[in-house]
Scaffold this motif. Structure first.
Motif, PDB file in Angstrom:
ATOM      1  N   GLN A   1       0.828  -1.206   0.000  1.00 54.95           N
ATOM      2  CA  GLN A   1       0.000   0.000   0.000  1.00 54.95           C
ATOM      3  C   GLN A   1       0.863   1.257   0.000  1.00 54.95           C
ATOM      4  N   ALA A   2       1.923   1.226   0.792  1.00 58.86           N
ATOM      5  CA  ALA A   2       2.826   2.372   0.840  1.00 58.86           C
ATOM      6  C   ALA A   2       3.553   2.552  -0.491  1.00 58.86           C
ATOM      7  N   GLN A   3       3.967   1.448  -1.121  1.00 58.78           N
ATOM      8  CA  GLN A   3       4.643   1.523  -2.412  1.00 58.78           C
ATOM      9  C   GLN A   3       3.744   2.175  -3.457  1.00 58.78           C
ATOM     10  N   LEU A   4       2.523   1.694  -3.572  1.00 59.59           N
ATOM     11  CA  LEU A   4       1.618   2.205  -4.591  1.00 59.59           C
ATOM     12  C   LEU A   4       1.215   3.651  -4.323  1.00 59.59           C
ATOM     13  N   ALA A   5       1.001   3.983  -3.059  1.00 57.20           N
ATOM     14  CA  ALA A   5       0.645   5.359  -2.717  1.00 57.20           C
ATOM     15  C   ALA A   5       1.781   6.313  -3.061  1.00 57.20           C
ATOM     16  N   SER A   6       3.015   5.884  -2.827  1.00 55.45           N
ATOM     17  CA  SER A   6       4.166   6.742  -3.120  1.00 55.45           C
ATOM     18  C   SER A   6       4.363   6.937  -4.619  1.00 55.45           C
ATOM     19  N   CYS A   7       3.828   5.981  -5.420  1.00 56.57           N
ATOM     20  CA  CYS A   7       3.928   6.093  -6.875  1.00 56.57           C
ATOM     21  C   CYS A   7       2.771   6.877  -7.475  1.00 56.57           C
ATOM     22  N   GLY A   8       1.866   7.336  -6.639  1.00 57.65           N
ATOM     23  CA  GLY A   8       0.740   8.124  -7.115  1.00 57.65           C
ATOM     24  C   GLY A   8      -0.495   7.327  -7.451  1.00 57.65           C
ATOM     25  N   HIS A   9      -0.486   6.023  -7.184  1.00 56.90           N
ATOM     26  CA  HIS A   9      -1.655   5.185  -7.468  1.00 56.90           C
ATOM     27  C   HIS A   9      -2.537   5.130  -6.225  1.00 56.90           C
ATOM     28  N   ARG A  10      -3.248   6.193  -5.976  1.00 55.90           N
ATOM     29  CA  ARG A  10      -3.980   6.331  -4.716  1.00 55.90           C
ATOM     30  C   ARG A  10      -5.140   5.352  -4.592  1.00 55.90           C
ATOM     31  N   LEU A  11      -5.770   5.011  -5.695  1.00 56.07           N
ATOM     32  CA  LEU A  11      -6.909   4.104  -5.624  1.00 56.07           C
ATOM     33  C   LEU A  11      -6.478   2.643  -5.687  1.00 56.07           C
ATOM     34  N   ARG A  12      -5.365   2.379  -6.373  1.00 58.58           N
ATOM     35  CA  ARG A  12      -4.921   1.000  -6.557  1.00 58.58           C
ATOM     36  C   ARG A  12      -4.647   0.286  -5.239  1.00 58.58           C
ATOM     37  N   HIS A  13      -4.121   1.020  -4.268  1.00 62.17           N
ATOM     38  CA  HIS A  13      -3.699   0.354  -3.041  1.00 62.17           C
ATOM     39  C   HIS A  13      -4.859   0.046  -2.109  1.00 62.17           C
ATOM     40  N   GLN A  14      -6.089   0.475  -2.455  1.00 60.06           N
ATOM     41  CA  GLN A  14      -7.230   0.221  -1.588  1.00 60.06           C
ATOM     42  C   GLN A  14      -7.874  -1.148  -1.850  1.00 60.06           C
ATOM     43  N   LEU A  15      -7.546  -1.758  -2.987  1.00 62.67           N
ATOM     44  CA  LEU A  15      -8.089  -3.063  -3.338  1.00 62.67           C
ATOM     45  C   LEU A  15      -6.969  -4.083  -3.306  1.00 62.67           C
ATOM     46  N   VAL A  16      -7.091  -5.089  -2.459  1.00 67.98           N
ATOM     47  CA  VAL A  16      -6.076  -6.124  -2.313  1.00 67.98           C
ATOM     48  C   VAL A  16      -6.631  -7.441  -2.845  1.00 67.98           C
ATOM     49  N   GLY A  17      -5.864  -8.087  -3.709  1.00 64.04           N
ATOM     50  CA  GLY A  17      -6.279  -9.376  -4.259  1.00 64.04           C
ATOM     51  C   GLY A  17      -5.331 -10.480  -3.824  1.00 64.04           C
ATOM     52  N   PHE A  18      -5.809 -11.716  -3.873  1.00 60.67           N
ATOM     53  CA  PHE A  18      -4.970 -12.876  -3.568  1.00 60.67           C
ATOM     54  C   PHE A  18      -4.971 -13.803  -4.778  1.00 60.67           C
ATOM     55  N   THR A  19      -3.796 -14.208  -5.208  1.00 59.95           N
ATOM     56  CA  THR A  19      -3.663 -15.066  -6.380  1.00 59.95           C
ATOM     57  C   THR A  19      -3.215 -16.472  -5.982  1.00 59.95           C
ATOM     58  N   ASP A  20      -3.614 -16.920  -4.824  1.00 59.08           N
ATOM     59  CA  ASP A  20      -3.278 -18.260  -4.360  1.00 59.08           C
ATOM     60  C   ASP A  20      -3.871 -19.315  -5.297  1.00 59.08           C
ATOM     61  N   ASN A  21      -3.233 -20.452  -5.367  1.00 59.50           N
ATOM     62  CA  ASN A  21      -3.798 -21.565  -6.129  1.00 59.50           C
ATOM     63  C   ASN A  21      -5.152 -21.967  -5.570  1.00 59.50           C
ATOM     64  N   ASN A  22      -5.260 -21.975  -4.236  1.00 58.88           N
ATOM     65  CA  ASN A  22      -6.526 -22.297  -3.583  1.00 58.88           C
ATOM     66  C   ASN A  22      -6.510 -21.644  -2.203  1.00 58.88           C
ATOM     67  N   LEU A  23      -6.955 -20.411  -2.140  1.00 59.69           N
ATOM     68  CA  LEU A  23      -6.928 -19.670  -0.876  1.00 59.69           C
ATOM     69  C   LEU A  23      -7.776 -20.361   0.187  1.00 59.69           C
TER      70      LEU A  23
END
Length: 227
Positions: free
Chosen positions: A198-220
């Motif tokens: 979240q801190a990385q994306l916010a520092s890059c100016g992607h303010r909305l991107r860091h509010q949505l977190v996804g998981f790409t697990d094979n089977n969460l």
């Protein structure tokens, strides 16, 4: 050193064009986290970003699903002719390393945590091996993903994994052919990765991107106790 990490576009029907709706594994940021911080790294997910063949790389990591081997071979062939060392990894490389070996300078079999750092060191010392086989998975060695390298371009720019593998052995799934396993990470490091991302994306100016977190697990949901 200039390093490229390419996730080949998904082309389920082999029509030569990308499937923009496909959710690819977020291997790019994960691999970047395993490489030195001072390396010049470019992460390309072809589902949402065209690979610019004018760019030069000293070392190029390529990942693809089974149906996209032709595209992976094309990319590797082009860059090898330009003097780039190409590395292929993923489920296909792990399932059929002998099949794909001829098209790449090196093949990674298994997980990247115990292979990619050694591969990078060997490349720097000009002794790159034809193949690297991973050691048993250790959750504590999972690198902190570099979301800052592609978070503003990928459809799902902020996605990570809390587990790896699947406890089931479905006959249609490539994971079954690789051996049934289900590994989970401790919750604390996963939360730390989320906050850092979240801190990385916010520092890059992607303010909305860091509010949505996804998981790409094979089977969460492979373990209800873990959830």
């Amino acid at each position: 050193m200039r390093i490229g990490i390419v996730s080949v576009f998904v082309d389920y029907h082999r029509r030569g064009r990308r499937n923009a709706l496909a959710l690819q594994p977020q291997i790019g940021p994960l691999l970047a986290g395993l490489l030195p911080a001072d390396a010049q790294i470019e992460v390309i997910n072809e589902t949402s970003q065209a690979l610019d063949f004018r760019h030069h790389y000293d070392l190029l990591f390529i990942s693809a699903l089974h149906s996209d081997l032709d595209r992976a071979r094309q990319i590797s062939h082009y860059y090898r002719r330009r003097g780039t060392a190409t590395v292929f990894g993923g489920s296909l490389a792990s399932s059929y390393p002998q099949l794909v070996q001829a098209y790449f300078d090196s093949v990674v079999i298994g997980d990247p945590e115990s292979t990619v750092p050694q591969l990078y060191r060997d490349f720097c010392e000009r002794r790159l091996k034809h193949s690297y086989r991973s050691a048993p998975y250790r959750p504590d060695t999972v690198a902190r993903p570099r979301f800052d390298l592609h978070g503003g371009r990928a459809p799902l720019g902020f996605a990570l994994e809390a587990s790896r593998g699947c406890p089931y052995a479905c006959e249609f799934c490539v994971l079954s052919g690789l051996g049934t396993r289900y590994e989970t990470r401790a919750v604390g490091p996963v939360i730390d990765d989320i906050r850092h991302g979240q801190a990385q994306l916010a520092s890059c100016g992607h303010r909305l991107r860091h509010q949505l977190v996804g998981f790409t697990d094979n089977n969460l949901g492979g373990s209800l106790g873990f959830l």
